[in-house]
Motif scaffolding. Structure first.
Motif, short mmCIF file in Angstrom:
data_model
loop_
_atom_site.label_atom_id
_atom_site.label_comp_id
_atom_site.label_asym_id
_atom_site.label_seq_id
_atom_site.Cartn_x
_atom_site.Cartn_y
_atom_site.Cartn_z
N ARG A 214 6.83 -30.11 20.96
CA ARG A 214 7.74 -31.24 21.20
C ARG A 214 7.12 -32.55 20.71
O ARG A 214 7.79 -33.36 20.06
CB ARG A 214 8.08 -31.35 22.68
CG ARG A 214 8.98 -30.24 23.20
CD ARG A 214 9.43 -30.55 24.62
NE ARG A 214 10.29 -29.51 25.16
CZ ARG A 214 10.96 -29.61 26.31
NH1 ARG A 214 10.84 -30.71 27.04
NH2 ARG A 214 11.72 -28.62 26.73
N ILE A 215 5.87 -32.75 21.04
CA ILE A 215 5.20 -34.00 20.64
C ILE A 215 5.06 -34.06 19.12
O ILE A 215 5.26 -35.11 18.51
CB ILE A 215 3.82 -34.11 21.32
CG1 ILE A 215 4.02 -34.32 22.83
CG2 ILE A 215 3.00 -35.25 20.74
CD1 ILE A 215 2.74 -34.24 23.65
N ARG A 216 4.75 -32.93 18.50
CA ARG A 216 4.66 -32.90 17.04
C ARG A 216 6.02 -33.25 16.43
O ARG A 216 6.11 -33.95 15.41
CB ARG A 216 4.21 -31.52 16.56
CG ARG A 216 4.06 -31.44 15.05
CD ARG A 216 3.51 -30.10 14.59
NE ARG A 216 2.10 -29.94 14.93
CZ ARG A 216 1.65 -29.09 15.84
NH1 ARG A 216 2.49 -28.31 16.51
NH2 ARG A 216 0.35 -29.01 16.09
N ALA A 221 9.40 -36.87 13.44
CA ALA A 221 10.67 -37.59 13.36
C ALA A 221 10.45 -39.08 13.12
O ALA A 221 11.26 -39.73 12.44
CB ALA A 221 11.47 -37.39 14.65
N ASP A 222 9.37 -39.60 13.63
CA ASP A 222 9.07 -41.02 13.41
C ASP A 222 8.52 -41.27 12.01
O ASP A 222 8.68 -42.36 11.46
CB ASP A 222 8.05 -41.49 14.46
CG ASP A 222 7.80 -42.99 14.37
OD1 ASP A 222 8.74 -43.77 14.53
OD2 ASP A 222 6.63 -43.38 14.13
N THR A 293 15.88 -38.31 15.57
CA THR A 293 15.41 -38.64 16.92
C THR A 293 14.35 -37.65 17.36
O THR A 293 13.46 -37.98 18.12
CB THR A 293 16.57 -38.64 17.93
OG1 THR A 293 17.21 -37.35 17.90
CG2 THR A 293 17.58 -39.73 17.59
N ASN A 294 14.43 -36.42 16.86
CA ASN A 294 13.42 -35.41 17.12
C ASN A 294 13.62 -34.29 16.11
O ASN A 294 14.65 -34.23 15.44
CB ASN A 294 13.53 -34.87 18.54
CG ASN A 294 12.21 -34.35 19.08
OD1 ASN A 294 11.40 -33.80 18.34
ND2 ASN A 294 11.98 -34.50 20.37
#
Length: 297
Positions: A214-216, A221-222, A293-294
């Motif tokens: 999830r963090i990756r 996404a950023d 967003t993700n």
């Protein structure tokens, strides 16, 4: 609330408790869909949608809790990992791309010092005293000197001006604070950034993998955006060189325009302007850039 009981069977995730990096960590948690409510001045918060407990600690302490305590995951700087001497006791799961800076040897601009060796036998002030001793011990042994390493917890950059040090070891981000104190760096000892780290003996490996994914996804996404455009098939090879994507672009036929295709590819956000210009030069049209967003990659 009996927090000790509530922590049973939960993954313990240590987060820096304050400052700008705390805010950036909260953005990662929010993007990773970890829901929680942190009460004012409360250093423990329970996730409401996952078996996770967030533990808010000083960033400098987090590596030791992950390496030697019951904390399963943590976010802190690579410099703190080195200072706590736990490099071999934890898994550095992922670099997060935040908090990037350098740990440098700094001296007054008018001092004339130009190397580490010239500071051997002198006075060094730092909040990284453990690391500093490891740096200067072999130099002292070689030169027959005895460097004095003194610890201070803050305002390290003032030590030279106040007569406490001949040089300091401190973190440098933009260098603005260093220059304002009349210092300049003469040697970079370590490049550092914040990382996600994991306890090697955690019993929550599957949950660690899920949170890491999830963090990756949040970080990716950023960093990337989705670029879509139309281009004549004859110009497709040139366009693909401009937008190769992470594993290759998606290409589909445009039924309404014979000889044309639609292309979608992930591109780096910071290069989007230049990429759109180059696509225009090879005849691409209807060029669109959309944020994520993700994602999962």
């Amino acid at each position: 609330m009996d927090f000790v009981k509530d922590l049973d069977n939960r993954l313990l995730f240590a987060i820096p408790k304050k400052g700008r990096l705390y805010e950036q960590c909260l953005q990662l948690l929010n993007g990773s869909d970890i829901h929680f409510n942190r009460r004012s001045r409360q250093d423990i918060a329970l996730s409401t949608n996952l078996p996770v407990a967030l533990i808010f600690l000083p960033a400098a302490d987090i590596p030791k809790y992950v390496a030697e305590g019951n904390v399963d995951l943590g976010i802190s700087g690579q410099d703190m990992i080195v200072e706590n001497e736990v490099e071999d006791k934890i898994n550095q799961v992922m670099e997060l791309g935040i908090g990037a800076c350098r740990l440098c040897l700094q001296v007054p601009m008018q001092s004339g010092f130009k190397s580490l060796e010239e500071l051997a036998g002198k006075r060094i002030v730092t909040s990284f005293d453990g690391f500093a001793k490891k740096v200067f011990e072999p130099i002292d042994k070689k030169l027959g000197t005895k460097t004095v390493i003194n610890y201070v917890s803050g305002s390290v950059e003032a030590a030279c001006a106040l007569g406490l040090a001949d040089g300091i070891i401190d973190l440098v981000e933009s260098g603005e604070t260093m220059r304002a104190a009349g210092l300049h760096d003469i040697h970079t000892l370590l490049k550092t950034q914040f990382v996600l780290m994991a306890n090697k003996n955690s019993k929550h490996q599957s949950l660690i993998e899920k949170l890491t994914s999830r963090i990756r996804g949040v970080i990716t996404a950023d960093k990337y955006v989705l670029c879509t455009y139309n281009v004549e098939r004859s110009n497709l090879p040139k366009a693909v060189k401009i937008t190769p994507g992470r594993q290759g672009p998606t290409v589909s036929t445009l039924d309404s325009h014979e000889g044309w295709v639609a292309v979608s590819a992930m591109i780096e956000k910071k290069q989007k302007g230049e990429i759109m210009d180059k696509l225009t030069e090879v005849g691409a049209t209807d060029i669109l850039v959309m944020a994520f967003t993700n994602c999962r990659v």
